[in-house]
Design a protein around this motif. Structure first.
Motif, mmCIF file in Angstrom:
data_model
loop_
_atom_site.group_PDB
_atom_site.id
_atom_site.type_symbol
_atom_site.label_atom_id
_atom_site.label_comp_id
_atom_site.label_asym_id
_atom_site.label_seq_id
_atom_site.Cartn_x
_atom_site.Cartn_y
_atom_site.Cartn_z
ATOM 1 N N ARG A 212 28.089 118.113 64.845
ATOM 2 C CA ARG A 212 29.362 117.403 64.769
ATOM 3 C C ARG A 212 30.314 118.143 63.845
ATOM 4 N NH1 ARG A 212 28.701 111.052 65.488
ATOM 5 N NH2 ARG A 212 26.792 111.005 66.714
ATOM 6 N N VAL A 213 31.589 118.066 64.181
ATOM 7 C CA VAL A 213 32.629 118.686 63.371
ATOM 8 C C VAL A 213 33.637 117.616 62.984
ATOM 9 C CG1 VAL A 213 34.448 120.419 63.286
ATOM 10 C CG2 VAL A 213 32.340 120.885 64.566
ATOM 11 N N LEU A 214 33.923 117.520 61.698
ATOM 12 C CA LEU A 214 34.918 116.580 61.202
ATOM 13 C C LEU A 214 35.834 117.332 60.255
ATOM 14 C CD1 LEU A 214 36.035 113.712 60.962
ATOM 15 C CD2 LEU A 214 34.410 113.306 59.109
ATOM 16 N N SER A 215 37.046 117.627 60.712
ATOM 17 C CA SER A 215 38.005 118.404 59.940
ATOM 18 C C SER A 215 37.376 119.740 59.562
ATOM 19 C CB SER A 215 38.462 117.619 58.714
ATOM 20 O OG SER A 215 39.491 118.302 58.038
ATOM 21 N N ASP A 216 37.173 120.020 58.255
ATOM 22 C CA ASP A 216 36.602 121.303 57.832
ATOM 23 C C ASP A 216 35.133 121.170 57.441
ATOM 24 O OD1 ASP A 216 36.935 119.833 55.542
ATOM 25 O OD2 ASP A 216 37.990 121.386 54.410
ATOM 26 N N THR A 217 34.460 120.196 58.015
ATOM 27 C CA THR A 217 33.045 119.946 57.711
ATOM 28 C C THR A 217 32.207 119.985 58.984
ATOM 29 O OG1 THR A 217 33.608 118.568 55.800
ATOM 30 C CG2 THR A 217 31.403 118.295 56.723
ATOM 31 N N ILE A 218 31.066 120.646 58.901
ATOM 32 C CA ILE A 218 30.088 120.676 59.992
ATOM 33 C C ILE A 218 28.873 119.861 59.560
ATOM 34 C CG2 ILE A 218 28.485 122.137 61.296
ATOM 35 C CD1 ILE A 218 30.518 124.411 61.059
ATOM 36 N N ILE A 219 28.409 118.967 60.435
ATOM 37 C CA ILE A 219 27.213 118.172 60.157
ATOM 38 C C ILE A 219 26.228 118.399 61.303
ATOM 39 C CG2 ILE A 219 26.254 115.889 59.723
ATOM 40 C CD1 ILE A 219 29.046 115.004 58.811
ATOM 41 N N ILE A 220 25.018 118.817 60.963
ATOM 42 C CA ILE A 220 23.964 119.046 61.948
ATOM 43 C C ILE A 220 22.802 118.116 61.615
ATOM 44 C CG2 ILE A 220 22.389 120.715 62.987
ATOM 45 C CD1 ILE A 220 24.286 122.929 61.963
ATOM 46 N N THR A 221 22.313 117.394 62.601
ATOM 47 C CA THR A 221 21.131 116.542 62.407
ATOM 48 C C THR A 221 20.015 117.061 63.298
ATOM 49 O OG1 THR A 221 21.937 114.974 64.087
ATOM 50 C CG2 THR A 221 22.473 114.498 61.781
ATOM 51 N N ILE A 222 18.811 117.133 62.720
ATOM 52 C CA ILE A 222 17.650 117.649 63.433
ATOM 53 C C ILE A 222 16.490 116.686 63.227
ATOM 54 C CG2 ILE A 222 16.067 119.594 63.724
ATOM 55 C CD1 ILE A 222 18.203 121.371 62.407
ATOM 56 N N PRO A 223 16.242 115.782 64.162
ATOM 57 C CA PRO A 223 15.134 114.828 64.008
ATOM 58 C C PRO A 223 13.792 115.534 64.214
ATOM 59 C CG PRO A 223 16.187 114.551 66.147
ATOM 60 C CD PRO A 223 16.989 115.581 65.415
ATOM 61 N N THR A 224 13.031 115.665 63.148
ATOM 62 C CA THR A 224 11.742 116.349 63.217
ATOM 63 C C THR A 224 10.937 115.993 61.979
ATOM 64 O OG1 THR A 224 10.692 118.509 63.583
ATOM 65 C CG2 THR A 224 12.527 118.447 62.039
ATOM 66 N N THR A 225 9.719 116.466 61.913
ATOM 67 C CA THR A 225 8.851 116.170 60.776
ATOM 68 C C THR A 225 9.135 117.125 59.625
ATOM 69 O OG1 THR A 225 7.146 117.589 61.749
ATOM 70 C CG2 THR A 225 7.017 115.223 62.212
ATOM 71 N N LEU A 226 8.767 116.691 58.422
ATOM 72 C CA LEU A 226 8.978 117.504 57.224
ATOM 73 C C LEU A 226 7.761 118.399 57.009
ATOM 74 C CD1 LEU A 226 10.590 118.279 54.744
ATOM 75 C CD2 LEU A 226 9.604 116.298 53.545
#
Length: 216
Positions: free
Chosen positions: A105-119
């Protein structure tokens, strides 16, 4: 792939077909078309709000405030578009090693990436491997990033992303005083006993902090 403030799934290409034409009084559930109008715009059917657990990557482009005073607007747009594309392409290349439902996702000058996975150490290494090339490319293109990586629960929908993992990543990102990407202190503590192998990360626990204290 369209750059959108709404975000999207990096998934196998789907043929979405024509937009749904709603008739007055018709509810969304009365059609089996693959995209629907949620009252704001078109979204993919089946993208219901839900909870996930995984990595949240929060990246801020530095120096954007007042940049219009120093560079032509079209040049800034081109640099930002190239930076977004670089991170998107890298996520696509690594998605088989991460998770097919990763979201960008991109919001103005910020990029957010979500990765659902195990630690796991392996997955942390894969995340840094995914970020390394676009981060270096962005520096070469004079687009500098400060970022944090957290792990935990978050809530996601086509229009909204929130939750403790996002709050953690955003809060600690604002405290950093450097160009680089770091784990949040909570995630660093969680993996203190995990050994992970990657050439894309350097482990040290004294990241520059805005209040002159080290970031641990």
């Amino acid at each position: 792939m369209n750059e959108s403030l709404r975000g999207f799934r990096l998934d196998e290409e789907q043929s979405l077909g024509p937009p749904e034409v709603r008739i007055s009084g018709q509810s969304d559930d009365h059609s089996n078309t693959p995209i629907i109008d949620d009252g704001i715009g078109y979204i993919v059917r089946g993208e219901e709000s839900h909870q996930e657990e995984g990595f949240v990557i929060f990246l801020d482009a530095l120096g954007m405030k007042g940049i219009w005073q120093h560079y032509p607007f079209n040049q800034v747009v081109r640099l930002w578009r190239n930076a977004i594309r670089s991170f998107m392409d890298s996520l696509q290349r690594h998605q088989s090693n991460l998770n097919a439902t990763s979201r960008f996702r991109v919001l103005s000058d910020t990029i957010i990436i979500t990765i659902p996975t195990t630690l796991t150490g392996l997955n942390i290494g894969q995340v840094f491997d995914m970020l390394l090339e676009p981060f270096i490319t962005s520096i070469k293109n004079h687009m500098l990033f400060r970022g944090t990586i957290s792990y935990g629960q978050y809530f996601i929908s086509p229009r909204l992303l929130l939750g403790p993992a996002l709050d953690e990543a955003a809060a600690h990102n604002n405290k950093l005083d450097w160009i680089g990407i770091a784990l949040t202190p909570e995630l660093a503590a969680d993996i203190s006993s995990i050994k992970f192998g990657t050439t894309s990360a350097i482990w040290f626990d004294k990241v520059p902090h805005k209040n002159l204290k080290t970031y641990r």
